[in-house]
Motif scaffolding. Sequence first.
Motif, PDB file in Angstrom:
ATOM      1  N   VAL A 178       0.859  -1.187   0.000  1.00  0.00           N
ATOM      2  CA  VAL A 178       0.000   0.000   0.000  1.00  0.00           C
ATOM      3  C   VAL A 178       0.896   1.238   0.000  1.00  0.00           C
ATOM      4  CG1 VAL A 178      -1.723   1.309   1.288  1.00  0.00           C
ATOM      5  CG2 VAL A 178      -1.846  -1.189   1.210  1.00  0.00           C
ATOM      6  N   LEU A 179       0.502   2.243  -0.774  1.00  0.00           N
ATOM      7  CA  LEU A 179       1.216   3.516  -0.812  1.00  0.00           C
ATOM      8  C   LEU A 179       0.389   4.553  -0.052  1.00  0.00           C
ATOM      9  CD1 LEU A 179       3.617   5.190  -1.947  1.00  0.00           C
ATOM     10  CD2 LEU A 179       2.145   5.736  -3.906  1.00  0.00           C
ATOM     11  N   VAL A 180       1.002   5.185   0.946  1.00  0.00           N
ATOM     12  CA  VAL A 180       0.326   6.181   1.778  1.00  0.00           C
ATOM     13  C   VAL A 180       0.919   7.555   1.485  1.00  0.00           C
ATOM     14  CG1 VAL A 180      -0.207   6.920   4.124  1.00  0.00           C
ATOM     15  CG2 VAL A 180      -0.084   4.475   3.580  1.00  0.00           C
ATOM     16  N   ASN A 206      -4.264   4.120  -6.723  1.00  0.00           N
ATOM     17  CA  ASN A 206      -4.368   3.149  -5.618  1.00  0.00           C
ATOM     18  C   ASN A 206      -3.753   3.621  -4.300  1.00  0.00           C
ATOM     19  OD1 ASN A 206      -5.528   1.403  -7.551  1.00  0.00           O
ATOM     20  ND2 ASN A 206      -3.532   0.543  -8.062  1.00  0.00           N
ATOM     21  N   SER A 207      -3.266   4.859  -4.263  1.00  0.00           N
ATOM     22  CA  SER A 207      -2.670   5.348  -3.018  1.00  0.00           C
ATOM     23  C   SER A 207      -3.754   5.802  -2.043  1.00  0.00           C
ATOM     24  CB  SER A 207      -1.699   6.502  -3.297  1.00  0.00           C
ATOM     25  OG  SER A 207      -2.351   7.575  -3.973  1.00  0.00           O
ATOM     26  N   LYS A 208      -3.387   5.823  -0.772  1.00  0.00           N
ATOM     27  CA  LYS A 208      -4.282   6.285   0.293  1.00  0.00           C
ATOM     28  C   LYS A 208      -3.695   7.547   0.901  1.00  0.00           C
ATOM     29  CE  LYS A 208      -5.805   1.571   1.488  1.00  0.00           C
ATOM     30  NZ  LYS A 208      -7.230   1.723   1.162  1.00  0.00           N
ATOM     31  N   ASN A 209      -4.545   8.353   1.521  1.00  0.00           N
ATOM     32  CA  ASN A 209      -4.111   9.637   2.048  1.00  0.00           C
ATOM     33  C   ASN A 209      -4.222   9.689   3.568  1.00  0.00           C
ATOM     34  OD1 ASN A 209      -5.370  13.026   2.031  1.00  0.00           O
ATOM     35  ND2 ASN A 209      -3.250  12.385   1.949  1.00  0.00           N
ATOM     36  N   ILE A 210      -3.080   9.928   4.235  1.00  0.00           N
ATOM     37  CA  ILE A 210      -3.061  10.246   5.660  1.00  0.00           C
ATOM     38  C   ILE A 210      -2.250  11.534   5.799  1.00  0.00           C
ATOM     39  CG2 ILE A 210      -2.360   9.560   7.984  1.00  0.00           C
ATOM     40  CD1 ILE A 210      -2.621   6.682   7.229  1.00  0.00           C
ATOM     41  N   PRO A 211      -2.907  12.696   5.844  1.00  0.00           N
ATOM     42  CA  PRO A 211      -2.157  13.951   5.981  1.00  0.00           C
ATOM     43  C   PRO A 211      -1.236  13.912   7.202  1.00  0.00           C
ATOM     44  CG  PRO A 211      -4.454  14.388   5.460  1.00  0.00           C
ATOM     45  CD  PRO A 211      -4.355  12.926   5.757  1.00  0.00           C
ATOM     46  N   PHE A 212       0.004  14.314   7.003  1.00  0.00           N
ATOM     47  CA  PHE A 212       1.000  14.179   8.072  1.00  0.00           C
ATOM     48  C   PHE A 212       0.570  14.869   9.353  1.00  0.00           C
ATOM     49  CE2 PHE A 212       2.144  18.352   6.492  1.00  0.00           C
ATOM     50  CZ  PHE A 212       2.630  19.020   7.605  1.00  0.00           C
ATOM     51  N   TYR A 213      -0.129  16.019   9.215  1.00  0.00           N
ATOM     52  CA  TYR A 213      -0.502  16.783  10.410  1.00  0.00           C
ATOM     53  C   TYR A 213      -1.578  16.098  11.237  1.00  0.00           C
ATOM     54  CZ  TYR A 213      -3.859  18.342   6.860  1.00  0.00           C
ATOM     55  OH  TYR A 213      -4.783  18.376   5.846  1.00  0.00           O
ATOM     56  N   PHE A 233      -4.290   4.942  11.423  1.00  0.00           N
ATOM     57  CA  PHE A 233      -3.911   4.001  10.360  1.00  0.00           C
ATOM     58  C   PHE A 233      -5.067   3.052  10.045  1.00  0.00           C
ATOM     59  CE2 PHE A 233       0.602   4.942  11.594  1.00  0.00           C
ATOM     60  CZ  PHE A 233       1.033   5.356  10.340  1.00  0.00           C
ATOM     61  N   LYS A 234      -5.722   2.552  11.064  1.00  0.00           N
ATOM     62  CA  LYS A 234      -6.821   1.608  10.876  1.00  0.00           C
ATOM     63  C   LYS A 234      -7.963   2.266  10.113  1.00  0.00           C
ATOM     64  CE  LYS A 234      -9.883  -1.570  13.375  1.00  0.00           C
ATOM     65  NZ  LYS A 234     -10.268  -2.108  14.707  1.00  0.00           N
ATOM     66  N   GLU A 235      -8.292   3.498  10.481  1.00  0.00           N
ATOM     67  CA  GLU A 235      -9.390   4.212   9.810  1.00  0.00           C
ATOM     68  C   GLU A 235      -9.087   4.441   8.332  1.00  0.00           C
ATOM     69  OE1 GLU A 235     -11.958   8.382  10.250  1.00  0.00           O
ATOM     70  OE2 GLU A 235     -10.415   7.867  11.726  1.00  0.00           O
ATOM     71  N   ALA A 236      -7.791   4.604   8.012  1.00  0.00           N
ATOM     72  CA  ALA A 236      -7.380   4.813   6.615  1.00  0.00           C
ATOM     73  C   ALA A 236      -7.245   3.508   5.849  1.00  0.00           C
ATOM     74  CB  ALA A 236      -6.059   5.576   6.578  1.00  0.00           C
ATOM     75  N   GLY A 237      -7.485   2.384   6.524  1.00  0.00           N
ATOM     76  CA  GLY A 237      -7.390   1.091   5.863  1.00  0.00           C
ATOM     77  C   GLY A 237      -5.986   0.546   5.785  1.00  0.00           C
ATOM     78  N   ILE A 238      -5.104   0.990   6.697  1.00  0.00           N
ATOM     79  CA  ILE A 238      -3.707   0.543   6.714  1.00  0.00           C
ATOM     80  C   ILE A 238      -3.500  -0.417   7.877  1.00  0.00           C
ATOM     81  CG2 ILE A 238      -1.298   1.264   6.792  1.00  0.00           C
ATOM     82  CD1 ILE A 238      -2.873   2.366   4.399  1.00  0.00           C
ATOM     83  N   ASP A 239      -2.993  -1.600   7.580  1.00  0.00           N
ATOM     84  CA  ASP A 239      -2.628  -2.546   8.625  1.00  0.00           C
ATOM     85  C   ASP A 239      -1.233  -2.168   9.115  1.00  0.00           C
ATOM     86  OD1 ASP A 239      -1.879  -4.668  10.238  1.00  0.00           O
ATOM     87  OD2 ASP A 239      -2.671  -6.213   8.890  1.00  0.00           O
ATOM     88  N   ILE A 240      -1.156  -1.598  10.323  1.00  0.00           N
ATOM     89  CA  ILE A 240       0.105  -1.073  10.828  1.00  0.00           C
ATOM     90  C   ILE A 240       1.126  -2.181  11.071  1.00  0.00           C
ATOM     91  CG2 ILE A 240      -0.554  -1.147  13.267  1.00  0.00           C
ATOM     92  CD1 ILE A 240       1.626   1.482  11.420  1.00  0.00           C
ATOM     93  N   GLN A 241       0.701  -3.415  11.103  1.00  0.00           N
ATOM     94  CA  GLN A 241       1.641  -4.520  11.293  1.00  0.00           C
ATOM     95  C   GLN A 241       2.322  -4.926   9.986  1.00  0.00           C
ATOM     96  OE1 GLN A 241       2.305  -5.512  14.381  1.00  0.00           O
ATOM     97  NE2 GLN A 241       0.777  -4.050  15.101  1.00  0.00           N
ATOM     98  N   LYS A 242       1.789  -4.461   8.863  1.00  0.00           N
ATOM     99  CA  LYS A 242       2.315  -4.879   7.561  1.00  0.00           C
ATOM    100  C   LYS A 242       3.208  -3.810   6.942  1.00  0.00           C
ATOM    101  CE  LYS A 242      -1.448  -8.037   6.296  1.00  0.00           C
ATOM    102  NZ  LYS A 242      -2.471  -8.357   5.264  1.00  0.00           N
ATOM    103  N   TYR A 243       4.012  -4.256   5.990  1.00  0.00           N
ATOM    104  CA  TYR A 243       4.881  -3.364   5.238  1.00  0.00           C
ATOM    105  C   TYR A 243       4.051  -2.446   4.355  1.00  0.00           C
ATOM    106  CZ  TYR A 243       8.131  -1.841   1.605  1.00  0.00           C
ATOM    107  OH  TYR A 243       8.859  -1.082   0.722  1.00  0.00           O
ATOM    108  N   PHE A 244       4.413  -1.175   4.307  1.00  0.00           N
ATOM    109  CA  PHE A 244       3.814  -0.248   3.342  1.00  0.00           C
ATOM    110  C   PHE A 244       4.837   0.814   2.985  1.00  0.00           C
ATOM    111  CE2 PHE A 244       2.551   1.465   7.499  1.00  0.00           C
ATOM    112  CZ  PHE A 244       2.774   2.836   7.383  1.00  0.00           C
TER     113      PHE A 244
END
Length: 294
Positions: A178-180, A206-213, A233-244
């Motif tokens: 996943v690309l954030v 296919n990238s997801k957006n998590i604004p740094f701020y 991370f979870k709300e953005a659909g990112i599994d924090i345990q996995k590589y991204f």
Amino acid sequence: MAVSRSTLVSVKWLKNMIASKSANHRILDASWHLPNTGRDAKTEFAEKHIPGASFFDIEECADKNTSVPHQCPSEDGFASYVGSLGINNETHVTVYDNNPKFALFSAQRVWWMFRLYGHSPSKISILEGGLPKWLSEGGEVTDKASDITPQSYKAVFEPSLVKNYEEIEENITKAAFVLVDARPAGRFQGTMPEPRNDTKPGCIPNSKNIPFYSLLNEEDRTMKSPEELKAIFKEAGIDIQKYFVTSCGTGISACVVALAAHMCGNDSVSVYDGAWTEWYHRAPAQLKLNVPKD
């Protein structure tokens, strides 16, 4: 006086570290400002900085053979640059920046660069809240240059921590990671201008957006707690345990996301160094989404 060490450190911690007169501790001002702000970080450093600090120039410690801003230098380039700042492989480095709004804005880029070139993670810290918090808590500043004794530094590049254009392009079809994107939502969605006049806003497919701020607390100039970060991370659909992989405009704020992942226990995250600026100028039109027509 022994001082415990961690990634994010407080003003009190740094004051104690300075008071301990540690023989192998260096402070770096890694301030950097977007090109549309009209600010000059190097000039500001010369006027006011934490006593004993040296200026880490993100534009200078960079690959000069590319038009993409402040891309990572060679191993020898990094080693020569940090060695000239009095840093060796055993030096504990504390980095800070000077941003009026955010708890950190560019210091995390230098934290990531040290990790990229093999510096022990236990020997690189970030002053949480930067120079503004230092000043608000009674820290002294000076305009005097520091005495520096050049050191020998051995850089060992860690390729797993960085991605290039070709790898990001290949991933659009392979979907191996996943690309954030850490830019503000408006730049990601194409409704807010980029800070560079030659680059329009938009995003990589296919990238997801998590604004740094969103990962920072504006009120007290801190990073959010690991529990809060995991929820974001979870709300953005990112599994924090996995590589991204993380991206942004030119590889600066992407490192905030990498730092947040680190604070959640994930040290495998890579940064797409060229980021949106490189992508915009190299990718075919069909691989650039949300780019304004006019």
